[in-house]
Design an enzyme around this catalytic site. Structure first.
Site, PDB file in Angstrom:
ATOM      1  N   GLY A 250      41.455  41.176  40.239  1.00  0.00           N
ATOM      2  CA  GLY A 250      41.128  40.017  39.414  1.00  0.00           C
ATOM      3  C   GLY A 250      40.192  39.050  40.114  1.00  0.00           C
ATOM      4  N   ASP A 251      40.405  38.854  41.409  1.00  0.00           N
ATOM      5  CA  ASP A 251      39.527  37.977  42.191  1.00  0.00           C
ATOM      6  C   ASP A 251      38.114  38.560  42.258  1.00  0.00           C
ATOM      7  OD1 ASP A 251      41.987  36.709  42.726  1.00  0.00           O
ATOM      8  OD2 ASP A 251      42.279  37.965  44.488  1.00  0.00           O
TER       9      ASP A 251
END
Length: 300
Positions: A250-251
């Site tokens: 996600g990052d």
């Protein structure tokens, strides 16, 4: 310039143990130690894509030294605030059929050190981007994201928020440039399971009505969708590949989105590179490289 803020950076100790047995002696098959934390991950992936950025946050003790030196070895610029006591946390990531995480607590952050961070953030200029990512340590006021957004000019600075449902919703009144809930977090925000595409889009649009400009929803193997500030809805499935480790995916998506938009000024390109970066990290041990992201982006 892009600035990332990570209140609780970590060392991620990832281990593989075949047939892990609770209460028994287990021997590790493979192991690695990587610097981690959501904002830290965003900074690393941005740096790998050649996008200048500065990582802000707090470090302490010998683990903090390792985090800072490790990031510099990866080509990242840091401006961490060093705490006088304690040590930066160690998170254990155990792979044994299922993925189990045991996250450390981290050091205590006092008001004095918080003030130092605020002073750094007050120097941000028009056109800068501020990424607020991750959870808030117990020693820090739980409205710290709101305190930060009160200090910066959100009309001139692009704010990106990637946080859990409670923290995320409280930032919407400040009209963040981008928020990135995953499907589980989106479900938590609306207190119901979400599976139908139209329902997911409707919830993302509702977050826009509450203040967000762009809403990027990561959906794991289902890919992602983006509702832009112009009202366009973009969606794409994840590219085919074998998932190795989802930590940091996600990052990486956030970093890819920012890089893609900076390169071409297009939300389509930003969305494509965001999915590519998130998927590339999921398909490898550790965070994705620039080459891996570029290869996948051509397949989306």
């Amino acid at each position: 310039m892009i600035y990332t803020v990570t209140f609780n950076p970590s060392l991620d100790y990832s281990i593989q143990v075949d047939n892990f047995q609770v209460g028994q002696l287990n021997r590790i098959d493979t192991e690695s130690i990587l610097v981690g934390g959501k904002g830290v991950n965003v900074s690393i992936v941005l740096s790998r894509m050649g996008i200048p950025n500065i990582a802000l946050g707090f470090i302490a003790g010998f683990t903090g030294d390792y985090i800072e030196s490790g990031m510099k070895e990866l080509g990242c610029e840091t401006d961490f605030i060093r705490l006088p006591a304690g040590f930066s946390r160690i998170n254990v990531k155990l792979q044994s059929g299922l993925e189990t995480e045991i996250n450390g607590k981290g050091p205590v952050i006092q008001e004095k050190e918080l003030s130092q961070l605020m002073m750094r953030l007050e120097k941000l200029k028009a056109g800068d981007t501020l990424v607020l990512a991750g959870s808030i340590p117990a020693s820090v006021p739980q409205d710290i994201y709101e305190q930060i957004l009160d200090k910066v000019d959100t009309e001139k600075i692009q704010v990106v928020v990637d946080a859990t449902s409670f923290l995320l919703r409280r930032t919407l009144a400040y009209h963040p440039y981008l928020i990135k809930p995953n499907l589980q977090e989106l479900s938590e925000l609306f207190s119901r399971p979400l599976s139908e595409f139209d329902d997911i889009v409707c919830c993302a649009q509702h977050l826009q009505e509450e203040g967000a400009r762009n809403v990027l929803v990561s959906m794991g193997a289902r890919g992602a969708l983006l509702v832009t500030e112009a009202g366009h809805v973009l969606a794409a499935p994840a590219p085919a590949g074998d998932v190795v480790d989802t930590i940091g995916a996600g990052d990486s998506m956030v970093a890819g989105f920012l890089a893609g938009y900076m390169e071409r000024g297009s939300y389509v390109d930003a969305f494509r590179k965001g999915i590519a970066a998130g998927s590339a990290t999921a398909f490898t041990a550790g965070l994705a490289t620039h080459a891996q992201i570029t290869e996948l982006s051509q397949r989306i």
